[in-house]
Scaffold this active site. Structure first.
Site, short mmCIF file in Angstrom:
data_model
loop_
_atom_site.label_atom_id
_atom_site.label_comp_id
_atom_site.label_asym_id
_atom_site.label_seq_id
_atom_site.Cartn_x
_atom_site.Cartn_y
_atom_site.Cartn_z
N GLY A 1 0.84 -1.20 0.00
CA GLY A 1 0.00 0.00 0.00
C GLY A 1 0.87 1.24 0.00
N GLY B 1 -0.37 4.93 -1.00
CA GLY B 1 -1.45 5.55 -0.24
C GLY B 1 -0.97 6.71 0.62
CD GLN B 2 -3.78 10.40 4.76
OE1 GLN B 2 -4.50 9.48 5.17
NE2 GLN B 2 -3.82 11.62 5.28
CG ASP C 1 -0.49 0.90 -3.89
OD1 ASP C 1 -0.36 1.69 -2.93
OD2 ASP C 1 -1.61 0.49 -4.27
NE ARG D 1 -3.45 2.52 -11.11
CZ ARG D 1 -4.62 2.55 -10.49
NH1 ARG D 1 -5.44 1.53 -10.58
NH2 ARG D 1 -4.99 3.60 -9.81
CG ASN E 1 -4.52 -8.00 -5.40
OD1 ASN E 1 -4.65 -7.73 -4.21
ND2 ASN E 1 -5.51 -8.44 -6.16
CE1 TYR F 1 -9.65 0.89 8.32
CE2 TYR F 1 -10.71 2.50 9.76
CZ TYR F 1 -9.58 2.00 9.15
OH TYR F 1 -8.36 2.61 9.37
CE LYS G 1 -7.25 -0.94 10.04
NZ LYS G 1 -6.00 -1.47 9.48
C1 AKB Z 1 -10.99 6.68 8.63
O1 AKB Z 1 -11.54 7.78 8.78
O2 AKB Z 1 -11.60 5.65 8.26
C2 AKB Z 1 -9.52 6.56 8.92
C3 AKB Z 1 -9.28 6.10 10.32
C4 AKB Z 1 -9.62 6.98 11.47
O3 AKB Z 1 -8.77 5.03 10.52
N1 AKB Z 1 -8.88 7.83 8.70
#
Ligand code: AKB
Length: 306
Positions: A8, A11-12, A34, A36, A48, A138, A142
């Site tokens: 990754g 990414g940011q 990444d 690409r 990937n 998400y 986590k």
């Molecule tokens: C999000 O907003 O999903 C992320 C995070 C807080 O993990 N920036």
């Protein structure tokens, strides 16, 4: 000889972490990957991270010793495709943890998030250990990932280290699909239009961190002697915390006419379920974490670079 692989990398976080790792370890000892590879500097590969065989091949061929796993679907996008988010976030973690379990890796970094907490978590000065009942896919990934990291450490001796990142503020690369993205969008909108419509309500307080602090936290954690790492799920870390209204107020020191409107959408419920400010006493105690940015300093840096 240490050799790092960043998943990754475009990414940011990846963009800035790769540069910081290369400054420390040497350009050739940090491989960026990444989906690409066009945006990446050599050595780099298109990968990937779901492709276990390709990942394994890369780790073995290049004798990788450390993996920084930064692949994830974030909170807002994850809600639009929950199963895909779960699969991506979990399978890629297992691929990396299993390579470490088999002895191919000495150390792994995997980021958790404030999203692992939920509505029954104390929102102010959120303790390291507190109720965790995430409401997003998400956040669920986590929390599950944290527990798997702890399990692989305890059962198989895997040296995996993790931080619960707050919203990360940066100007080099745009974030993608998070609930905290407003705090970056606002800088681009202020410069372009002098106005911003926030998708979070004016008084929504969230923990945030300047990317420079986040990279420093990541490197400090990864470079700390193994006996200092007492938490193998994930460490709370704090930087700054603010509301959209407070951020706009600080920005008005540069854009006095900045006009704000508020149109909360589905991301409001996500933000309202998250902590407002983290207690990061354990990170300070165990490996010396200390944030350096205040809200005004962060704003000054963003305005100077955007
Ligand atoms: C999000 O907003 O999903 C992320 C995070 C807080 O993990 N920036």
């Amino acid at each position: 000889m240490e050799k790092a692989l960043v998943l990754g990398a475009a990414g940011q976080i990846g963009t800035e972490l790769v540069a910081a790792l290369r400054a420390r370890m040497g350009q050739e000892n940090v491989i960026a990957t990444d989906l690409r590879a066009e945006a990446l500097e050599e050595p780099c590969f298109a990968l990937n991270a779901m492709d276990e065989a390709a990942l394994r091949d890369l780790v073995q061929t290049h004798e990788i010793t450390q993996v920084y796993h930064l692949v994830a679907m974030l909170s807002a996008t994850g809600e639009k495709m929950p199963e895909k988010a779960w699969e991506l976030n979990m399978m890629t973690l297992f691929h990396v943890l299993n390579l470490a379990k088999e002895g191919h890796l000495k150390r792994v970094f995997w980021p958790s998030s404030i999203a692992a907490f939920g509505p029954n978590t104390p929102a102010v000065d959120t303790p390291q250990y507190s109720p965790m009942d995430p409401t997003t896919v998400y956040g669920i990934s986590k929390l599950a990932g944290e527990l798997w990291c702890q399990y692989y450490h305890d059962k198989y001796g895997v040296d995996v280290r993790s931080i619960r990142y707050p919203g990360l503020i940066s100007w080099k690369t745009l974030p993608g699909g998070g609930t905290t993205d407003y705090a970056i969008d606002i800088f681009h909108a202020a410069r372009r239009e002098g106005a911003y419509t926030s998708f979070l309500a004016a008084n929504t307080r969230l923990p945030m961190m300047h990317m420079e602090d986040a990279i420093r936290a990541t490197l400090s954690l990864m470079e700390a002697p193994v006996d200092q790492i007492k938490i193998r799920s994930s460490y709370n870390v704090s930087g700054v915390d603010f509301t959209p209204a407070e951020l706009a107020e600080s920005m008005r020191r540069h854009y006095p006419d900045l006009a704000m409107t508020y149109a909360p959408d589905f991301r409001q419920a996500i933000a309202s379920s998250w902590p407002q400010r983290m207690d990061d006493g354990k990170a300070r105690e165990d490996w010396g974490w200390q944030p350096s940015y205040t809200l005004d300093r962060m704003v000054d840096d963003m305005v100077a670079h955007i």
